[in-house]
Motif scaffolding. Structure first.
Motif, PDB file in Angstrom:
ATOM      1  N   SER A  41      21.810  40.360  55.168  1.00 21.41           N
ATOM      2  CA  SER A  41      23.103  40.477  54.470  1.00 21.41           C
ATOM      3  C   SER A  41      23.064  41.496  53.339  1.00 21.41           C
ATOM      4  N   ALA A  42      21.932  42.119  53.088  1.00 17.54           N
ATOM      5  CA  ALA A  42      21.783  43.034  51.949  1.00 17.54           C
ATOM      6  C   ALA A  42      22.804  44.166  51.964  1.00 17.54           C
ATOM      7  N   GLY A  43      23.039  44.758  53.113  1.00 14.19           N
ATOM      8  CA  GLY A  43      23.978  45.876  53.201  1.00 14.19           C
ATOM      9  C   GLY A  43      25.400  45.474  52.865  1.00 14.19           C
ATOM     10  N   ILE A  44      25.860  44.369  53.412  1.00 12.06           N
ATOM     11  CA  ILE A  44      27.230  43.934  53.150  1.00 12.06           C
ATOM     12  C   ILE A  44      27.390  43.454  51.714  1.00 12.06           C
ATOM     13  N   ILE A  45      26.371  42.814  51.164  1.00 12.79           N
ATOM     14  CA  ILE A  45      26.410  42.376  49.766  1.00 12.79           C
ATOM     15  C   ILE A  45      26.550  43.588  48.845  1.00 12.79           C
ATOM     16  N   THR A  46      25.776  44.629  49.112  1.00 13.55           N
ATOM     17  CA  THR A  46      25.855  45.856  48.314  1.00 13.55           C
ATOM     18  C   THR A  46      27.227  46.509  48.455  1.00 13.55           C
ATOM     19  N   ALA A  47      27.768  46.541  49.666  1.00 12.71           N
ATOM     20  CA  ALA A  47      29.083  47.135  49.895  1.00 12.71           C
ATOM     21  C   ALA A  47      30.172  46.366  49.153  1.00 12.71           C
ATOM     22  N   ILE A  48      30.093  45.048  49.139  1.00  9.17           N
ATOM     23  CA  ILE A  48      31.077  44.235  48.413  1.00  9.17           C
ATOM     24  C   ILE A  48      31.023  44.563  46.925  1.00  9.17           C
ATOM     25  N   ALA A  49      29.818  44.628  46.370  1.00  5.01           N
ATOM     26  CA  ALA A  49      29.664  44.943  44.943  1.00  5.01           C
ATOM     27  C   ALA A  49      30.197  46.338  44.625  1.00  5.01           C
ATOM     28  N   ASP A  50      29.916  47.301  45.494  1.00  7.50           N
ATOM     29  CA  ASP A  50      30.393  48.671  45.276  1.00  7.50           C
ATOM     30  C   ASP A  50      31.918  48.741  45.308  1.00  7.50           C
ATOM     31  N   GLN A  51      32.535  48.071  46.266  1.00  4.65           N
ATOM     32  CA  GLN A  51      33.992  48.097  46.382  1.00  4.65           C
ATOM     33  C   GLN A  51      34.656  47.379  45.204  1.00  4.65           C
ATOM     34  N   ALA A  52      34.091  46.257  44.772  1.00  7.47           N
ATOM     35  CA  ALA A  52      34.653  45.518  43.635  1.00  7.47           C
ATOM     36  C   ALA A  52      34.580  46.347  42.358  1.00  7.47           C
ATOM     37  N   ALA A  53      33.531  47.137  42.201  1.00  9.24           N
ATOM     38  CA  ALA A  53      33.384  47.974  41.008  1.00  9.24           C
ATOM     39  C   ALA A  53      34.451  49.063  40.941  1.00  9.24           C
ATOM     40  N   LYS A  54      35.038  49.431  42.066  1.00 12.08           N
ATOM     41  CA  LYS A  54      36.070  50.466  42.101  1.00 12.08           C
ATOM     42  C   LYS A  54      37.408  49.976  41.552  1.00 12.08           C
ATOM     43  N   ILE A  55      37.583  48.661  41.435  1.00 12.57           N
ATOM     44  CA  ILE A  55      38.849  48.117  40.933  1.00 12.57           C
ATOM     45  C   ILE A  55      39.076  48.540  39.487  1.00 12.57           C
ATOM     46  N   GLU A  56      38.024  48.462  38.678  1.00 13.89           N
ATOM     47  CA  GLU A  56      38.081  48.922  37.286  1.00 13.89           C
ATOM     48  C   GLU A  56      36.857  49.793  37.033  1.00 13.89           C
ATOM     49  N   PRO A  57      36.929  51.066  37.407  1.00 13.35           N
ATOM     50  CA  PRO A  57      35.750  51.932  37.383  1.00 13.35           C
ATOM     51  C   PRO A  57      35.147  52.187  36.004  1.00 13.35           C
ATOM     52  N   ASN A  58      35.897  52.026  34.942  1.00 12.22           N
ATOM     53  CA  ASN A  58      35.362  52.287  33.606  1.00 12.22           C
ATOM     54  C   ASN A  58      34.884  51.020  32.902  1.00 12.22           C
ATOM     55  N   SER A  59      34.765  49.942  33.635  1.00 14.91           N
ATOM     56  CA  SER A  59      34.299  48.672  33.078  1.00 14.91           C
ATOM     57  C   SER A  59      32.909  48.345  33.615  1.00 14.91           C
ATOM     58  N   LYS A  60      32.297  47.324  33.030  1.00 20.07           N
ATOM     59  CA  LYS A  60      31.024  46.845  33.550  1.00 20.07           C
ATOM     60  C   LYS A  60      31.254  46.300  34.957  1.00 20.07           C
ATOM     61  N   PRO A  61      30.252  46.376  35.835  1.00 24.94           N
ATOM     62  CA  PRO A  61      30.430  45.862  37.198  1.00 24.94           C
ATOM     63  C   PRO A  61      30.824  44.380  37.168  1.00 24.94           C
ATOM     64  N   PRO A  62      31.807  44.002  37.983  1.00 24.90           N
ATOM     65  CA  PRO A  62      32.260  42.609  37.977  1.00 24.90           C
ATOM     66  C   PRO A  62      31.301  41.689  38.734  1.00 24.90           C
TER      67      PRO A  62
END
Length: 92
Positions: A41-62
């Protein structure tokens, strides 16, 4: 570094209600997994984190929470590592 990673995985896995923990690098390759966490599941977990970070790109990762009736999966990216912690739901 591998020894430190293994120690960290073990410490998190020993926390109350934690049933699994997994770390992945920025390419989604599993760096380590313990308990009910699948290295597949490592690849999909990383992809989820990357996509969520795009919601507020200038904030700390959610922190992303995926929840079912029996389990929770917390996902967060920190620098070049993404972590997923799997917990059982606690009923009151």
């Amino acid at each position: 570094m591998e020894e430190n990673l293994d120690k960290c995985l073990e410490e998190i896995h020993q926390l109350p209600n934690v049933i699994g923990v997994m770390y992945a690098d920025r390419q989604g390759l599993c760096l380590g997994a313990k308990g009910h966490a699948s290295n597949e599941s490592a690849g999909i977990i990383t992809a989820i984190a990357d996509q969520a970070a795009k919601i507020e790109p200038n904030s700390k990762p959610p922190v992303v929470l995926l929840e079912s009736e029996t389990k929770q999966c917390f996902i967060q990216k920190a620098d070049t590592v993404t972590a997923a912690i799997y917990k059982t739901n606690v009923t009151s």
